[in-house]
Design a protein around this motif. Sequence first.
Motif, PDB file in Angstrom:
ATOM      1  N   ARG A 298       0.831  -1.194   0.000  1.00 45.06           N
ATOM      2  CA  ARG A 298       0.000   0.000   0.000  1.00 45.06           C
ATOM      3  C   ARG A 298       0.872   1.254   0.000  1.00 45.06           C
ATOM      4  O   ARG A 298       1.808   1.385   0.788  1.00 45.06           O
ATOM      5  N   GLY A 299       0.587   2.162  -0.905  1.00 44.50           N
ATOM      6  CA  GLY A 299       1.295   3.424  -0.978  1.00 44.50           C
ATOM      7  C   GLY A 299       2.592   3.377  -1.753  1.00 44.50           C
ATOM      8  O   GLY A 299       3.230   4.416  -1.935  1.00 44.50           O
ATOM      9  N   ALA A 300       3.000   2.217  -2.229  1.00 37.01           N
ATOM     10  CA  ALA A 300       4.247   2.086  -2.976  1.00 37.01           C
ATOM     11  C   ALA A 300       3.949   1.893  -4.454  1.00 37.01           C
ATOM     12  O   ALA A 300       2.882   1.401  -4.831  1.00 37.01           O
ATOM     13  N   GLN A 301       4.914   2.275  -5.280  1.00 41.69           N
ATOM     14  CA  GLN A 301       4.803   2.063  -6.708  1.00 41.69           C
ATOM     15  C   GLN A 301       5.460   0.742  -7.082  1.00 41.69           C
ATOM     16  O   GLN A 301       6.355   0.263  -6.408  1.00 41.69           O
ATOM     17  N   TRP A 302       4.974   0.163  -8.180  1.00 48.98           N
ATOM     18  CA  TRP A 302       5.624  -1.047  -8.668  1.00 48.98           C
ATOM     19  C   TRP A 302       7.074  -0.745  -9.029  1.00 48.98           C
ATOM     20  O   TRP A 302       7.383   0.318  -9.578  1.00 48.98           O
ATOM     21  N   GLU A 303       7.945  -1.663  -8.724  1.00 48.38           N
ATOM     22  CA  GLU A 303       9.336  -1.530  -9.125  1.00 48.38           C
ATOM     23  C   GLU A 303       9.445  -1.623 -10.644  1.00 48.38           C
ATOM     24  O   GLU A 303       8.664  -2.332 -11.288  1.00 48.38           O
ATOM     25  N   PRO A 304      10.399  -0.888 -11.240  1.00 46.50           N
ATOM     26  CA  PRO A 304      10.629  -1.092 -12.676  1.00 46.50           C
ATOM     27  C   PRO A 304      10.955  -2.553 -12.957  1.00 46.50           C
ATOM     28  O   PRO A 304      11.472  -3.265 -12.102  1.00 46.50           O
ATOM     29  N   HIS A 305      10.657  -2.980 -14.149  1.00 43.15           N
ATOM     30  CA  HIS A 305      10.897  -4.376 -14.496  1.00 43.15           C
ATOM     31  C   HIS A 305      12.353  -4.744 -14.232  1.00 43.15           C
ATOM     32  O   HIS A 305      13.282  -4.017 -14.606  1.00 43.15           O
ATOM     33  N   VAL A 306      12.521  -5.868 -13.574  1.00 36.19           N
ATOM     34  CA  VAL A 306      13.840  -6.272 -13.134  1.00 36.19           C
ATOM     35  C   VAL A 306      14.732  -6.564 -14.343  1.00 36.19           C
ATOM     36  O   VAL A 306      14.310  -7.180 -15.329  1.00 36.19           O
ATOM     37  N   ARG A 307      15.962  -6.077 -14.261  1.00 35.54           N
ATOM     38  CA  ARG A 307      16.958  -6.328 -15.296  1.00 35.54           C
ATOM     39  C   ARG A 307      18.099  -7.124 -14.674  1.00 35.54           C
ATOM     40  O   ARG A 307      18.793  -6.642 -13.779  1.00 35.54           O
ATOM     41  N   LEU A 308      18.273  -8.309 -15.156  1.00 30.64           N
ATOM     42  CA  LEU A 308      19.252  -9.214 -14.584  1.00 30.64           C
ATOM     43  C   LEU A 308      20.285  -9.587 -15.627  1.00 30.64           C
ATOM     44  O   LEU A 308      19.962  -9.751 -16.811  1.00 30.64           O
ATOM     45  N   PRO A 309      21.539  -9.717 -15.227  1.00 32.26           N
ATOM     46  CA  PRO A 309      22.555 -10.200 -16.173  1.00 32.26           C
ATOM     47  C   PRO A 309      22.315 -11.670 -16.497  1.00 32.26           C
ATOM     48  O   PRO A 309      21.476 -12.342 -15.891  1.00 32.26           O
ATOM     49  N   ALA A 310      23.050 -12.160 -17.447  1.00 33.06           N
ATOM     50  CA  ALA A 310      22.937 -13.580 -17.781  1.00 33.06           C
ATOM     51  C   ALA A 310      23.349 -14.417 -16.577  1.00 33.06           C
ATOM     52  O   ALA A 310      24.351 -14.118 -15.916  1.00 33.06           O
ATOM     53  N   PRO A 311      22.574 -15.436 -16.228  1.00 32.82           N
ATOM     54  CA  PRO A 311      22.936 -16.249 -15.057  1.00 32.82           C
ATOM     55  C   PRO A 311      24.247 -16.977 -15.286  1.00 32.82           C
ATOM     56  O   PRO A 311      24.558 -17.379 -16.413  1.00 32.82           O
ATOM     57  N   GLY A 576      19.003 -11.901  -4.181  1.00 31.01           N
ATOM     58  CA  GLY A 576      19.560 -10.784  -3.425  1.00 31.01           C
ATOM     59  C   GLY A 576      19.033  -9.448  -3.916  1.00 31.01           C
ATOM     60  O   GLY A 576      18.710  -8.562  -3.120  1.00 31.01           O
ATOM     61  N   SER A 577      18.939  -9.279  -5.238  1.00 29.10           N
ATOM     62  CA  SER A 577      18.396  -8.031  -5.789  1.00 29.10           C
ATOM     63  C   SER A 577      16.968  -7.812  -5.326  1.00 29.10           C
ATOM     64  O   SER A 577      16.575  -6.697  -4.951  1.00 29.10           O
ATOM     65  N   PHE A 578      16.176  -8.864  -5.344  1.00 27.85           N
ATOM     66  CA  PHE A 578      14.791  -8.756  -4.871  1.00 27.85           C
ATOM     67  C   PHE A 578      14.747  -8.336  -3.409  1.00 27.85           C
ATOM     68  O   PHE A 578      13.975  -7.437  -3.029  1.00 27.85           O
ATOM     69  N   LEU A 579      15.558  -8.955  -2.557  1.00 26.24           N
ATOM     70  CA  LEU A 579      15.510  -8.654  -1.130  1.00 26.24           C
ATOM     71  C   LEU A 579      15.922  -7.220  -0.844  1.00 26.24           C
ATOM     72  O   LEU A 579      15.302  -6.531  -0.020  1.00 26.24           O
ATOM     73  N   PHE A 580      16.945  -6.724  -1.516  1.00 28.61           N
ATOM     74  CA  PHE A 580      17.402  -5.360  -1.247  1.00 28.61           C
ATOM     75  C   PHE A 580      16.410  -4.320  -1.751  1.00 28.61           C
ATOM     76  O   PHE A 580      16.149  -3.328  -1.067  1.00 28.61           O
ATOM     77  N   ARG A 581      15.850  -4.524  -2.923  1.00 25.73           N
ATOM     78  CA  ARG A 581      14.878  -3.563  -3.414  1.00 25.73           C
ATOM     79  C   ARG A 581      13.600  -3.586  -2.576  1.00 25.73           C
ATOM     80  O   ARG A 581      13.006  -2.541  -2.291  1.00 25.73           O
ATOM     81  N   THR A 582      13.199  -4.784  -2.151  1.00 29.10           N
ATOM     82  CA  THR A 582      12.005  -4.880  -1.310  1.00 29.10           C
ATOM     83  C   THR A 582      12.258  -4.256   0.056  1.00 29.10           C
ATOM     84  O   THR A 582      11.396  -3.537   0.592  1.00 29.10           O
ATOM     85  N   ALA A 583      13.423  -4.520   0.638  1.00 30.39           N
ATOM     86  CA  ALA A 583      13.759  -3.926   1.934  1.00 30.39           C
ATOM     87  C   ALA A 583      13.832  -2.406   1.831  1.00 30.39           C
ATOM     88  O   ALA A 583      13.419  -1.687   2.752  1.00 30.39           O
TER      89      ALA A 583
END
Length: 753
Positions: A298-311, A576-583
């Motif tokens: 609530r009150g937050a905007q959607w994060e921009p679409h995640v951009r990930l390097p090649a695994p 890790g990227s998900f956790l940091f952006r969510t935090a």
Amino acid sequence: MASSVYFSRGNGSVGNGLPSYTSSSAIREKRHRHSHTASWLTPISLPIPGVRTRRLRLMAPNITRLHQSSVTRFGRRRGPFLLCASVLAFFYFIFAVYKRFGMGDNSWPTSLSFPDPSTLVYRREDLQRIWEWEVAAGHYPSARRIPEQVGLSIPPPNPALSPRRSVSLPSRFRGPIATDTVGVGPKRVYLDLHSHPPNVAYPPRPVPGSVADMDVIMDHCDFSTGKYVRDCLEILRLGGGLDMGARVRRGKMDDWKYIYMEENASQNDSDIASFLKPAFGLKTQGDLDPSNDLPKKRGAQWEPHVRLPAPPKYVSYKDSPTVCDEENPRIYHMFWTGPFTDKPYLALLSFLFTQNLGLQFDADRPDPLICRPQFWLWINPGPAAAVPNPSAVRDMFDQLKSNPWASPFLHPRFKDVIQFKMWNTTEQLDGVPELKDEWRALRDSLFNSGGYVEKIPQKAEAEPEETELEQEVEEDEGVAAAAPSPTKATKDDDDKINRVGSKSPSSYDRLSVILSDMARFVLCHRFGGIYLDADTILLRDWEELWGWHGAFAYRWSRLEKYNTAVLRMNKNSALGSFLFRTALKNGLDFHPMSISKYTKDAYLEGLLLRLPDALFDSAWLNTEQYQRDRPPQPYFTEFADFFETPVQSSGSPHALGFDGFFKGAYSYHFHNFWWRPFDPSRDFPDLGPRFIAGERIARASLAEGSTTKLPDPQEETVADDKRDLDWATVIKRTFESYIRGERPNMYGEWLKW
């Protein structure tokens, strides 16, 4: 005239214009006492908004009638209580039905609590990319299903999972949502580990490159399915070959084998084409509605679409050109604040005593086939909110050299396996790409724990003696909410801002604990490896845990939450990227309960596996009064039993020793107790003549603070020692005897100086 001839009107008057008192409380009480047929319902009238001449008539439960009936049936005491309980049960039933059918939860509530607000800031398609990236990188070596809510349409190929033996279900019979991964990795060979005669006095080292099958461990150890810690430890003990030939179990142990080796990937000739065909969506199942997004914060905007390097490409141990995997470095991280004490001292000793460091070989000729783990001890020398000065690194090493608990680990023999590093909050946060551009906006809420923010007062202005250069250094190196430097005097050196370390239960260093909640994720994301809390003792080699490339923490006792006292994460991972952006969108809150909420809301719990606490925290359930009918060995009813063993079982530590302490577990977490010494009668490092200088300093310091005269080291006798040694004392003295060269480590290897 009888009162029955008067008829009330809407204006409250009788027919002759005189007022009527039939609605008074006295009349109502008299009618109630003489009424024998009171109704269970009573009419009430409510005003209709906008209509002044009419009222809405409703029927409501007659509380008086209900109370009278409950008292008549159950008595004056039990009646009202049961009435209240019935009313609460009614409202809970309404809430349960709403949660089950109105909220689309598809599950009945387990407690009378309303759902927490969502923390999610990523769309479903981004969660799908995160899952696909982690699986492709080999970070999901599991056959467990992906949640349906993720909405994958094609099963992702899994290079860390061997092909299944069963025949694939044809695509025309599969639903529109894929919940399985397709194993395309090398085949697994499960090992039968045990000691071979005549070398049965010590367990064998794990096979280099071996992997722990977490699916098997979960099947035998998951508390949610009623598994006991005692049984889990036996399976870990026997499956890992730690029984040292003293096996009394008979029969095949195939179901208890949880350690495997991977064959060469070239030997995998399975046909996976049928698995990778898109599923055929049946009309009865329908397609997943792309607009039906998961509930957003609530009150937050959607994060921009995640951009990930090649695994990174997954490479098995046998196919790797080197013994160490650069993508998954074997680094143990630990965070410490304040002066070095016996707590990190024992953690480092346990590392030397259990891990495969090759210390039995010459220092200049290590075994080239061993990937030696390293221990990085991160030290925050001052208060958690303090500004580091330019000479902080030099000052840190000067303090380590003069500290008897720390100086032994600066010996050249340990330089390749133990490293001391200084923690700098600004530098570390700037090193995280997901945070570096935005974390300064949260300066005032940097110390956030479970939504509770510890406010740190800002310095109003620079002190007169500070130069402009010093101010620039503070702004460039200090944390956002900086307290005065620890080298300057303050009014209260032991308030929550200037506190360094926890000296007692009443002076708990809460800010450092909150900072460590964030530090563990930063370190694992930047450098890879495993984080350990400083109140952790290693109990066995972690080779097969390093071989399992997924991320994990462990369970918070009986709760389906994380405890991140042990945390494994891969370097620069999508998780890790998900956790940091969510935090970041949730106030930089890294408390374990908050991390549990982040992954649950996003259906990513499978990517951060919640291992049973039997592996790392075997006493926790017993301390909370669970599984006391079949406890493990030793039996602790509270964590203090580790430091002060109850009299009834005080003979166990000395008789059983290290081998009788939660055998099979990978580590033990003693939960704080920073102020309790491991060995009260010998509260100093006892490492022999090679480190006698530090021992003398510690003895002298101990003598100054003691009211009784300590015996001379040359005149000490066993009679001077405590009669019943506690578990903490036995563990400490066992590790120290290995460093002194009086015994081998737990695998029968002697330290070669």
